[in-house]
Design a protein around this motif. Structure first.
Motif, PDB file in Angstrom:
ATOM      1  N   THR A  59      36.306  37.228  42.131  1.00 28.39           N
ATOM      2  CA  THR A  59      37.215  37.257  40.990  1.00 28.39           C
ATOM      3  C   THR A  59      36.998  38.524  40.170  1.00 28.39           C
ATOM      4  O   THR A  59      37.942  39.177  39.724  1.00 28.39           O
ATOM      5  CB  THR A  59      36.981  36.026  40.096  1.00 28.39           C
ATOM      6  OG1 THR A  59      37.097  34.861  40.904  1.00 28.39           O
ATOM      7  CG2 THR A  59      37.980  35.961  38.963  1.00 28.39           C
ATOM      8  N   GLU A 155      40.077  30.069  43.320  1.00 33.68           N
ATOM      9  CA  GLU A 155      40.234  31.494  43.019  1.00 33.68           C
ATOM     10  C   GLU A 155      41.697  31.827  42.733  1.00 33.68           C
ATOM     11  O   GLU A 155      41.999  32.620  41.841  1.00 33.68           O
ATOM     12  CB  GLU A 155      39.744  32.344  44.188  1.00 33.68           C
ATOM     13  CG  GLU A 155      38.230  32.326  44.347  1.00 33.68           C
ATOM     14  CD  GLU A 155      37.779  33.046  45.610  1.00 33.68           C
ATOM     15  OE1 GLU A 155      36.790  33.774  45.539  1.00 33.68           O
ATOM     16  OE2 GLU A 155      38.409  32.868  46.671  1.00 33.68           O
ATOM     17  N   GLU A 159      43.224  33.480  39.355  1.00 34.58           N
ATOM     18  CA  GLU A 159      43.977  34.700  39.555  1.00 34.58           C
ATOM     19  C   GLU A 159      45.402  34.579  39.011  1.00 34.58           C
ATOM     20  O   GLU A 159      45.909  35.492  38.375  1.00 34.58           O
ATOM     21  CB  GLU A 159      43.974  34.951  41.067  1.00 34.58           C
ATOM     22  CG  GLU A 159      44.647  36.150  41.604  1.00 34.58           C
ATOM     23  CD  GLU A 159      44.122  37.425  41.004  1.00 34.58           C
ATOM     24  OE1 GLU A 159      42.955  37.486  40.599  1.00 34.58           O
ATOM     25  OE2 GLU A 159      44.928  38.364  40.941  1.00 34.58           O
TER      26      GLU A 159
END
Lengths: 197, 66
Positions: A59, A155, A159
């Motif tokens: 990330t 993730e 995001e």
């Protein structure tokens, strides 16, 4: 500074493929993507202290990469063609088209003749691309982060700034749409040819 | 009994996380009887596979260009 000790060249290099795919989808040019990833890894290496380990290495790296990609668009003054991934589109209630009120399929998935063979045909990939491009922008972005870039579900949520519940809904709709599009444009049409082939 | 709407959503979720025992059982029972949901499952898996092939092909196409 224990975090920086963990950031060896190997740990960084291991993230390279994912970063490259991410950059490639945004930049559509492998040389540019490679440069952006290179710069990202270098910046990460130099500012290892900035990595807090909380958000996860990938990330953090993607955060840096996004800046590098944004720099690129600014430099090349091609902002007009930069993918507008932030545009919101809800598509609420559209899922209802796929089911009738009792919860049964409205039409629904038919059997596909020999999908494996489709993967070997160039015409199929043109159709696949059309179908993928037909997804609303935000949905396409989430789908690509998961299935093309290969990020994990959580993730992708970080995001794309999605709740987990939203993520499930969006991915499900993306699959419903893609499936339908491929069925209409490819599998329904080629059924006949396949049988005689 | 759960509906196709519900089961297909679980099928989707099952591709990205491990479902609970109860959910997995419900899905399995439903799929035994429902061709369309079974098609949905195999097609979702196919789409995943296609997406990976697509990005690999894109990558090598771009590599060749540069």
């Amino acid at each position: 500074m224990t975090a920086s000790l963990l950031l060896t060249e190997q740990t960084l290099a291991a993230q390279r493929p994912v970063l490259f795919r991410y950059a490639l989808l945004q930049l559509r040019d492998s040389a540019l993507a490679d440069d952006a990833v290179q710069e990202t890894l270098l910046a990460a290496w130099q500012s290892a202290a900035g990595f807090e380990g909380k958000a996860g290495l990938r990330t953090w790296l993607i955060g840096i990469l996004k800046h590098k990609i944004a720099d690129h668009w600014r430099r090349s003054a091609r902002e007009a063609v930069a993918p507008d991934v932030d545009r919101a589109d809800d598509g609420e209630a559209e899922e209802d088209d796929y089911f009738i009120s009792s919860g049964h399929w409205n039409g629904g998935p038919k059997a596909w003749a020999d999908p494996e063979a489709a993967l070997k045909q160039q015409e199929f990939w043109a159709i696949y691309e059309v179908c993928q491009n037909n997804l609303p922008p935000k949905m396409a972005n989430v789908f690509m982060l998961r299935e093309l870039v290969g990020l994990d579900a959580d993730e992708v949520c970080r995001e794309a700034e999605l709740s987990e519940a939203n993520y499930w809904v969006i991915m499900h709709r993306a699959r419903l749409r893609l499936r339908e599009c491929l069925e209409i444009r490819w599998f329904n049409n080629t059924l006949q040819d396949k049988r005689h082939a | 009994m759960r509906s196709c709407r519900n089961i297909s959503a679980l099928v989707s979720q099952g591709m990205d996380k491990k479902l609970s025992l109860r959910e997995r059982f419900a899905v399995r029972m439903h799929l035994m009887m429902c061709t369309r949901c079974r098609n949905f499952q195999s097609q979702s898996r196919f789409i995943r596979k296609a997406a990976r092939r697509y990005v690999d092909a894109l990558q090598s196409r771009l590599d060749n260009k540069s």
